[in-house]
Design a protein around this motif. Structure first.
Motif, PDB file in Angstrom:
ATOM      1  N   UNK A 146       0.188 -80.404 -15.673  1.00 39.19           N
ATOM      2  CA  UNK A 146      -0.346 -79.330 -14.772  1.00 39.19           C
ATOM      3  C   UNK A 146      -1.931 -79.822 -14.950  1.00 39.19           C
ATOM      4  N   UNK A 147      -2.583 -80.100 -15.977  1.00 42.78           N
ATOM      5  CA  UNK A 147      -4.087 -80.362 -16.048  1.00 42.78           C
ATOM      6  C   UNK A 147      -4.246 -81.509 -15.117  1.00 42.78           C
ATOM      7  N   UNK A 148      -3.450 -82.297 -14.876  1.00 41.69           N
ATOM      8  CA  UNK A 148      -3.608 -83.460 -13.783  1.00 41.69           C
ATOM      9  C   UNK A 148      -4.055 -82.901 -12.275  1.00 41.69           C
ATOM     10  N   UNK A 149      -3.233 -81.867 -11.956  1.00 43.81           N
ATOM     11  CA  UNK A 149      -3.561 -81.139 -10.703  1.00 43.81           C
ATOM     12  C   UNK A 149      -4.773 -80.538 -10.723  1.00 43.81           C
ATOM     13  N   UNK A 150      -5.231 -79.859 -11.820  1.00 47.70           N
ATOM     14  CA  UNK A 150      -6.473 -79.443 -11.962  1.00 47.70           C
ATOM     15  C   UNK A 150      -7.700 -80.016 -11.836  1.00 47.70           C
ATOM     16  N   UNK A 151      -7.367 -81.118 -12.595  1.00 50.52           N
ATOM     17  CA  UNK A 151      -8.591 -82.353 -12.590  1.00 50.52           C
ATOM     18  C   UNK A 151      -8.750 -82.873 -11.073  1.00 50.52           C
ATOM     19  N   UNK A 152      -7.694 -83.283 -10.556  1.00 49.00           N
ATOM     20  CA  UNK A 152      -7.894 -83.610  -9.252  1.00 49.00           C
ATOM     21  C   UNK A 152      -8.240 -82.928  -8.110  1.00 49.00           C
ATOM     22  N   UNK A 153      -8.483 -81.692  -8.171  1.00 48.56           N
ATOM     23  CA  UNK A 153      -8.978 -80.688  -7.432  1.00 48.56           C
ATOM     24  C   UNK A 153     -10.393 -80.735  -7.479  1.00 48.56           C
ATOM     25  N   UNK A 154     -10.916 -81.394  -8.457  1.00 51.62           N
ATOM     26  CA  UNK A 154     -12.406 -81.620  -8.420  1.00 51.62           C
ATOM     27  C   UNK A 154     -12.948 -82.540  -7.430  1.00 51.62           C
ATOM     28  N   UNK A 155     -12.032 -82.988  -6.901  1.00 50.92           N
ATOM     29  CA  UNK A 155     -12.356 -84.270  -5.723  1.00 50.92           C
ATOM     30  C   UNK A 155     -13.164 -83.308  -4.688  1.00 50.92           C
ATOM     31  N   UNK A 156     -12.905 -81.940  -4.637  1.00 47.89           N
ATOM     32  CA  UNK A 156     -13.722 -81.302  -3.618  1.00 47.89           C
ATOM     33  C   UNK A 156     -15.226 -81.211  -3.906  1.00 47.89           C
ATOM     34  N   UNK A 157     -15.039 -80.566  -5.290  1.00 42.69           N
ATOM     35  CA  UNK A 157     -16.576 -80.610  -5.766  1.00 42.69           C
ATOM     36  C   UNK A 157     -17.452 -82.031  -5.842  1.00 42.69           C
ATOM     37  N   UNK A 158     -16.752 -83.004  -5.815  1.00 43.68           N
ATOM     38  CA  UNK A 158     -17.429 -84.539  -5.800  1.00 43.68           C
ATOM     39  C   UNK A 158     -17.564 -84.650  -4.522  1.00 43.68           C
ATOM     40  N   UNK A 159     -16.755 -84.214  -3.471  1.00 46.16           N
ATOM     41  CA  UNK A 159     -17.088 -84.521  -1.965  1.00 46.16           C
ATOM     42  C   UNK A 159     -18.343 -83.836  -1.742  1.00 46.16           C
ATOM     43  N   UNK A 160     -18.330 -82.511  -1.899  1.00 48.44           N
ATOM     44  CA  UNK A 160     -19.536 -81.836  -1.553  1.00 48.44           C
ATOM     45  C   UNK A 160     -20.891 -82.403  -1.874  1.00 48.44           C
ATOM     46  N   UNK A 161     -20.633 -82.932  -3.426  1.00 47.93           N
ATOM     47  CA  UNK A 161     -21.969 -83.546  -4.005  1.00 47.93           C
ATOM     48  C   UNK A 161     -22.244 -84.624  -3.017  1.00 47.93           C
ATOM     49  N   UNK A 162     -21.249 -85.488  -3.090  1.00 44.05           N
ATOM     50  CA  UNK A 162     -21.532 -86.807  -2.279  1.00 44.05           C
ATOM     51  C   UNK A 162     -22.043 -86.668  -0.904  1.00 44.05           C
ATOM     52  N   UNK A 163     -21.749 -85.943  -0.085  1.00 46.04           N
ATOM     53  CA  UNK A 163     -22.335 -85.505   0.980  1.00 46.04           C
ATOM     54  C   UNK A 163     -23.740 -84.685   0.877  1.00 46.04           C
ATOM     55  N   UNK A 164     -23.973 -83.995  -0.174  1.00 39.48           N
ATOM     56  CA  UNK A 164     -25.278 -83.536  -0.510  1.00 39.48           C
ATOM     57  C   UNK A 164     -26.360 -84.763  -0.936  1.00 39.48           C
ATOM     58  N   UNK A 165     -25.717 -85.691  -1.533  1.00 40.68           N
ATOM     59  CA  UNK A 165     -26.272 -86.923  -2.115  1.00 40.68           C
ATOM     60  C   UNK A 165     -26.947 -87.751  -0.653  1.00 40.68           C
TER      61      UNK A 165
END
Length: 199
Positions: A146-165
């Protein structure tokens, strides 16, 4: 009555390799041109960043599209290949990062710039992408559970940071704002689906 002949689907392995070929060829071509000095540094940096951001947007759009069009064969195919698209996204981001590091070639300068808001958002996003890329395989799915799903949900955080960058470092951030807005819409759609499943 004329009998219809159903065309056989591509073998999964061939299907996957064709996807990688189509998505990676542009990067290989642009990188070759950059190495041959046919493309300027700024052009290459911008192109790799934009392509990575757009591929990221595609990966984020797959699940909402599947909810909207559950019977669409193309969307179901994208869902099966979402991890591959995510990995290709990482390779574009990697090329973007490597070009920057090689260009600067000064650790003190790189470290100093990393503290600026525009660069810091990019570095944090890239670190998240590394974690996602390393675990984008069946072995990691089995090992992490189940930790795999939790980790891969961080893609949304990374996405927001990417567009801020993108917005904070671009000469003209207009296109970055548009992509960022689309990412936020996709994130809200995903949260809405999650709330419905809980209810």
């Amino acid at each position: 009555m004329v009998a219809t002949v159903k065309r056989p689907a591509l073998a999964p392995a061939l299907d996957r390799w064709l996807l990688w070929l189509v998505l990676m060829l542009p990067l290989a071509w642009m990188t070759w041109r950059y190495a041959a000095e046919s493309v300027f540094y700024g052009e290459y940096l911008h192109w790799t960043g934009v392509q990575s951001a757009r591929l990221l947007l595609l990966t984020l759009a797959v699940t909402p599209l599947l909810r909207l069009l559950p019977r669409a064969a193309a969307i179901r195919w994208l869902m099966r290949r979402r991890r591959d698209i995510g990995l290709v996204t990482f390779f574009y981001a990697l090329a973007h990062t490597v070009a920057y590091l090689v260009r600067k070639s000064d650790l003190s300068l790189i470290a100093g710039e990393a503290l600026e808001a525009g660069m810091l958002t990019g570095w944090i996003a890239f670190l998240v992408f590394i974690a996602l890329a390393v675990t984008s395989n069946d072995a990691s799915v089995r090992a992490m559970g189940r930790k795999w799903r939790s980790l891969h949900k961080t893609v949304y955080v990374a996405a927001i940071l990417t567009y801020l960058h993108w917005v904070l470092t671009a000469f003209d951030p207009t296109v970055g704002y548009v992509h960022g807005a689309l990412a936020v819409i996709l994130l809200l759609a995903r949260l809405r689906v999650a709330r419905r499943s809980i209810a």
